[in-house]
Design an enzyme around this catalytic site. Structure first.
Site, PDB file in Angstrom:
ATOM      1  N   LYS A  14     -63.135  18.594  81.995  1.00  0.00           N
ATOM      2  CA  LYS A  14     -63.927  19.761  82.674  1.00  0.00           C
ATOM      3  C   LYS A  14     -63.257  19.545  84.105  1.00  0.00           C
ATOM      4  CE  LYS A  14     -68.481  19.925  80.795  1.00  0.00           C
ATOM      5  NZ  LYS A  14     -69.946  19.587  80.977  1.00  0.00           N
ATOM      6  N   ASP A  70     -72.746  22.986  82.322  1.00  0.00           N
ATOM      7  CA  ASP A  70     -73.110  22.492  81.171  1.00  0.00           C
ATOM      8  C   ASP A  70     -72.696  23.275  80.149  1.00  0.00           C
ATOM      9  OD1 ASP A  70     -74.827  20.312  80.144  1.00  0.00           O
ATOM     10  OD2 ASP A  70     -76.075  21.840  79.208  1.00  0.00           O
ATOM     11  N   SER A  71     -72.009  22.947  79.024  1.00  0.00           N
ATOM     12  CA  SER A  71     -71.297  23.785  78.066  1.00  0.00           C
ATOM     13  C   SER A  71     -71.413  23.252  76.991  1.00  0.00           C
ATOM     14  CB  SER A  71     -69.960  24.028  78.606  1.00  0.00           C
ATOM     15  OG  SER A  71     -69.446  22.745  78.633  1.00  0.00           O
TER      16      SER A  71
END
Ligand code: IMP
Length: 199
Positions: A14, A70-71
């Site tokens: 990320k 947030d994934s």
């Protein structure tokens, strides 16, 4: 002059993607690890609640604006799993390899393997910011049972994109950053960010 913000994540994948997306826009993205900020717990059942708690934690401990992501991967046939627990689907310690093995195991014999990646980005200007900026992105695909490709991270080798005819791990970083759930969320966030950032 670069504007600084803390990224409330320890996930190297990320970090790479968000740095690549934000740097050209004049933002220096500082990983919270560099400031010795510990990870906030993610106890909530929704992505947005977890993202908000991570961003607030990083802003509180750094005194800087903080961005959190947030994934996760949501598979229709699994009722949206692994969803918010994507990072530790196969338990602790977190392992992409074991997460992917579990995913493939759960989907043996399942024909309809449609899925999407979901991402919510939350930006707070301070820990007490009453108006956090929130933006979502959704990337549709399907799960394949054999891995393909070396790029990306997490579930990417198993996330097949019918339109592109390849998995997310077969896309270059540049191409993934053009179309991914994170890229979509960031594009939306930046619209709002431009409105509130003094030039
Ligand atoms: P979080 O750090 O709690 O938001 O967990 C995110 C998890 O979702 C990651 O560790 C991956 O397992 C999965 N995930 C999210 N985005 C991606 C992506 O772009 N590629 C592959 N896996 C992803």
């Amino acid at each position: 002059m670069m504007k600084r913000l803390v990224l409330a994540s320890r996930n190297a994948g990320k970090l790479r993607e968000l740095q690549a997306l934000l740097q050209p826009l004049g933002w220096e993205v500082i990983p919270q690890d560099d400031l010795d900020i510990a990870e906030a717990p993610e106890p909530h059942p929704t992505f947005v609640e977890n993202a908000l708690s991570k961003a607030r934690n990083a802003a509180f401990h750094s005194g800087l604006p903080a961005l959190s992501d947030d994934s996760g991967l949501c598979v229709d046939a699994l009722g949206g799993a692994p969803g918010v627990i994507s990072a530790h689907y196969a338990g602790e310690p977190r392992s992409d390899l074991r997460n992917n093995e579990k995913l493939v195991h759960e989907l043996q014999g399942v024909k309809d393997r449609r899925a999407h990646y979901y991402c919510v980005l939350v930006l707070v200007r301070s820990a007490q910011d009453p108006e956090p900026l929130i933006a979502e992105g959704r990337w549709e695909g399907e799960v394949v049972l054999s891995p393909r490709g070396q790029e990306g991270f997490g579930y990417d080798p198993y996330f097949y994109l019918p339109q592109q005819g390849c998995t997310a791990a077969e896309l270059t970083v540049t191409d993934k950053n053009r179309i991914s759930h994170r890229a979509q969320a960031l594009a939306r966030l930046l619209h709002r960010l431009r409105d509130i950032t003094p030039s």
